[in-house]
Design an enzyme around this catalytic site. Structure first.
Site, PDB file in Angstrom:
ATOM      1  CD  GLU A  64       2.326   9.722   6.576  1.00 35.89           C
ATOM      2  OE1 GLU A  64       3.248   9.090   6.028  1.00 35.89           O
ATOM      3  OE2 GLU A  64       2.419  10.924   6.881  1.00 35.89           O
ATOM      4  CB  CYS A 113       4.510   1.971   4.126  1.00 34.03           C
ATOM      5  SG  CYS A 113       5.044   2.685   5.678  1.00 34.03           S
TER       6      CYS A 113
HETATM    7  P1  NAD Z   1      -6.027  -0.149   2.715  1.00 35.70           P
HETATM    8  O1  NAD Z   1      -5.900   1.114   1.956  1.00 35.70           O
HETATM    9  O2  NAD Z   1      -6.685  -1.306   2.085  1.00 35.70           O
HETATM   10  O3  NAD Z   1      -6.831   0.104   4.068  1.00 35.70           O
HETATM   11  C1  NAD Z   1      -6.439   1.088   4.999  1.00 35.70           C
HETATM   12  C2  NAD Z   1      -7.641   1.485   5.829  1.00 35.70           C
HETATM   13  O4  NAD Z   1      -8.604   2.116   4.988  1.00 35.70           O
HETATM   14  C3  NAD Z   1      -8.377   0.336   6.496  1.00 35.70           C
HETATM   15  O5  NAD Z   1      -8.817   0.751   7.771  1.00 35.70           O
HETATM   16  C4  NAD Z   1      -9.558   0.100   5.571  1.00 35.70           C
HETATM   17  O6  NAD Z   1     -10.671  -0.492   6.219  1.00 35.70           O
HETATM   18  C5  NAD Z   1      -9.881   1.514   5.141  1.00 35.70           C
HETATM   19  N1  NAD Z   1     -10.586   1.637   3.862  1.00 35.70           N
HETATM   20  C6  NAD Z   1     -10.623   0.756   2.838  1.00 35.70           C
HETATM   21  N2  NAD Z   1     -11.353   1.266   1.819  1.00 35.70           N
HETATM   22  C7  NAD Z   1     -11.768   2.490   2.205  1.00 35.70           C
HETATM   23  C8  NAD Z   1     -12.538   3.519   1.584  1.00 35.70           C
HETATM   24  N3  NAD Z   1     -13.032   3.377   0.352  1.00 35.70           N
HETATM   25  N4  NAD Z   1     -12.760   4.666   2.262  1.00 35.70           N
HETATM   26  C9  NAD Z   1     -12.258   4.845   3.497  1.00 35.70           C
HETATM   27  N5  NAD Z   1     -11.535   3.902   4.145  1.00 35.70           N
HETATM   28  C10 NAD Z   1     -11.276   2.740   3.508  1.00 35.70           C
HETATM   29  O7  NAD Z   1      -4.533  -0.519   3.189  1.00 35.70           O
HETATM   30  P2  NAD Z   1      -4.036  -1.774   4.013  1.00 35.70           P
HETATM   31  O8  NAD Z   1      -4.067  -2.979   3.128  1.00 35.70           O
HETATM   32  O9  NAD Z   1      -4.732  -1.854   5.327  1.00 35.70           O
HETATM   33  O10 NAD Z   1      -2.521  -1.367   4.310  1.00 35.70           O
HETATM   34  C11 NAD Z   1      -1.488  -1.560   3.424  1.00 35.70           C
HETATM   35  C12 NAD Z   1      -1.153  -0.293   2.681  1.00 35.70           C
HETATM   36  O11 NAD Z   1      -0.889   0.753   3.602  1.00 35.70           O
HETATM   37  C13 NAD Z   1       0.089  -0.398   1.845  1.00 35.70           C
HETATM   38  O12 NAD Z   1      -0.112   0.204   0.599  1.00 35.70           O
HETATM   39  C14 NAD Z   1       1.127   0.383   2.633  1.00 35.70           C
HETATM   40  O13 NAD Z   1       2.186   0.894   1.901  1.00 35.70           O
HETATM   41  C15 NAD Z   1       0.297   1.447   3.236  1.00 35.70           C
HETATM   42  N6  NAD Z   1       0.966   1.985   4.424  1.00 35.70           N
HETATM   43  C16 NAD Z   1       1.520   3.254   4.390  1.00 35.70           C
HETATM   44  C17 NAD Z   1       2.211   3.740   5.491  1.00 35.70           C
HETATM   45  C18 NAD Z   1       2.835   5.109   5.506  1.00 35.70           C
HETATM   46  O14 NAD Z   1       3.121   5.626   6.575  1.00 35.70           O
HETATM   47  N7  NAD Z   1       3.085   5.736   4.374  1.00 35.70           N
HETATM   48  C19 NAD Z   1       2.328   2.964   6.624  1.00 35.70           C
HETATM   49  C20 NAD Z   1       1.772   1.694   6.620  1.00 35.70           C
HETATM   50  C21 NAD Z   1       1.070   1.223   5.517  1.00 35.70           C
END
Ligand code: NAD
Length: 471
Positions: free
Chosen positions: A244, A278
């Site tokens: 997502e 998002c």
């Molecule tokens: P992010 O991708 O930075 O982090 C998300 C999660 O992934 C965190 O738990 C982080 O610690 C982990 N992570 C970071 N690097 C990683 C790696 N290399 N391997 C595995 N895990 C890793 O996102 P964020 O800043 O926490 O959230 C914002 C983003 O999430 C925005 O782009 C938003 O659009 C998206 N989002 C999408 C939805 C949806 O349902 N489509 C919902 C909410 C947020």
């Protein structure tokens, strides 16, 4: 300052093998409020071992045996609901009243509605001479972001558990209050040891889970950049994937639609949770002849957006999560100003509280369709208005980004709105203010991801169909 330093592995609170620390700040005051210890790959491996040990008994329990645990977790979360809403509001910046309803009450309801699927869903079906058995995928690694922490965790954990999977959850290190409350709730619900394991950590723990050979499925919500890297790593051993990701959702206004309603609803969506949503509608696509009245309506609606302390009941928009997010969003705004797009509201010089990670709600007019502002996720309170001359152009603009998470259509009739909705590449399309439906599938086309969450569709993500042919 609170120190958060224990994982929850195999039914016990266990110390973190130190792999770093994240300091959490109150979004409105910038005061440090918590330190989160970040674990390592060793901790991730211990959690996967615990999940593997718990899997056979949990799977054997059957959905009817598992559902009461989901209800017990909902009850335990409810007992701490108002504290959690305050904590999330301070961490993420969402006004408290909204945080209570959207960040806490709605996910608690989702734990309960997912439990009710135990009765409604057919885990076995017959097709000709085949018995179709929908089996738990196995061990799920769930990795979640910070912007709606309990909602995103619930959308994975509740259906995975009902399906019979065991889970290693790595929640965002940037919104830890939910993690702490969830560990309490799981203990109070007396969930069997190892069924849910929660590992504190950042990218290193996430990567360890993604590449762990015993993990059967990765359920990730977060940025498209990280989602892409996860998909690439998962390919090696063909882990099941649910992603997502980000969005750049469009609100399409057709000629003859209720412009005032469309503008009000689009701004409310764009500025919800300070734009850290998002599915926010961050592009308003209007008929060129409606641009002037639209601009006037936007100015009035943006001016009514009271920005300030999320704890104040008058506040409509709070701060962003962090200094880093503020800097990122301001860079987008400055880029729009340098490109010469009309600033209809807000902008980099607009007044905001001096302390706290505030950014003024900003609206840019007549944004170029190929600019970054019109195509990339800002994740802040910034709306781009685009004009069109023909209906085909409106649809092409709406579909003109690599994302496809959500959209709204505003039309003179619901029928015409639905006709356009069918032409949009987005996982969720609301017509003339159609309400969010938590039982409907949520997820994206294109760079917005793979798979769906919510209701029956969300449950099916965690099930593998097995066909048994009978003689
Ligand atoms: P992010 O991708 O930075 O982090 C998300 C999660 O992934 C965190 O738990 C982080 O610690 C982990 N992570 C970071 N690097 C990683 C790696 N290399 N391997 C595995 N895990 C890793 O996102 P964020 O800043 O926490 O959230 C914002 C983003 O999430 C925005 O782009 C938003 O659009 C998206 N989002 C999408 C939805 C949806 O349902 N489509 C919902 C909410 C947020």
């Amino acid at each position: 300052m609170k120190r958060i330093e224990q994982h929850y592995i195999g039914g016990a609170r266990t110390p973190v093998t130190p792999g770093g620390v994240a300091t959490i700040h109150d979004a409105a005051t910038e005061a440090p409020i918590a330190e989160v210890m970040l674990g390592t790959a060793t901790d991730a491996a211990a959690a996967v071992r615990a999940a593997a040990g718990a899997l056979p008994a949990w799977r054997a329990l059957g959905a009817a045996g598992r559902a009461p645990y989901l209800l017990a977790i909902a009850d335990a979360l409810e007992a701490a609901a108002s504290e959690l809403a305050q904590e999330i509001s301070r961490e993420v910046g969402m006004p408290l009243k909204l945080a209570q309803r959207i960040q806490v009450d709605a996910p608690i309801a989702a734990w309960r509605s997912t439990a009710s699927l135990a009765q409604e869903f057919d885990f076995e079906r017959t097709v000709g001479n085949s018995r179709i058995v929908l089996e738990a995928v196995g061990i799920v690694a769930a990795i979640t972001p910070w912007n709606y922490p309990l909602h995103q965790i619930t959308a994975k954990l509740a259906p995975a558990l009902l399906a019979g999977c065991t889970v290693v959850l790595k929640p965002s290190e940037l919104a830890p209050a939910t993690t702490v409350r969830l560990i309490d709730a799981i203990e109070r619900a007396r969930l069997p040891a190892g069924v849910v394991n929660i590992v504190l950590g950042g990218a290193a723990v996430g990567e360890a889970l993604v590449s762990h050979p015993e993990v059967n499925m990765l359920s990730f919500t977060g940025s498209t950049a990280v989602g892409r890297s996860i998909a690439a790593r998962a390919a090696g051993d063909m882990k099941r994937l649910s992603l997502e990701l980000g969005g750049k959702s469009a609100a399409v206004v057709l000629p003859g639609a209720d412009l005032a309603r469309a503008v009000k609803a689009t701004l409310a969506s764009c500025f919800l949770n300070s734009g850290q949503t998002c599915s926010a509608t961050t592009r308003l696509i209007v008929p060129r002849q409606d641009y002037e009245p639209c601009r006037a309506l936007l100015q009035v609606a943006a001016a009514a957006m009271i920005v300030g302390d999320p704890a104040n009941p008058e506040t409509r928009m709070g701060p962003l999560l962090s200094a880093a997010q503020k800097q990122r969003v301001r860079a987008f705004i400055e880029e729009g100003e340098q490109a010469g797009f009309e600033v209809i509201a807000g902008g980099s010089a607009a007044p905001v509280p001096a302390t706290g990670y505030f950014v003024a709600p900003t609206v840019f007019g007549e944004v170029a369709a190929d600019s970054r502002l019109a195509t990339e996720e800002v994740f802040g309170p910034v709306l781009a208005v685009l004009c069109y001359d023909t209906r085909e152009q409106a649809i092409a603009l709406a579909n003109g980004t690599p994302y496809g998470l959500a959209a709204t259509v505003w039309a003179a009739t619901d029928e015409d709105g639905e006709a356009v909705a069918r032409q949009l590449r987005a996982g969720q399309v609301d017509v003339n203010g159609g309400r969010f439906n938590p039982a409907a599938p949520f997820g994206g086309f294109g760079l917005s991801g793979v798979g769906r969450e919510g209701g029956v569709f969300g449950l099916e993500e965690f099930l593998e169909p097995k066909s048994i042919q009978l003689p």
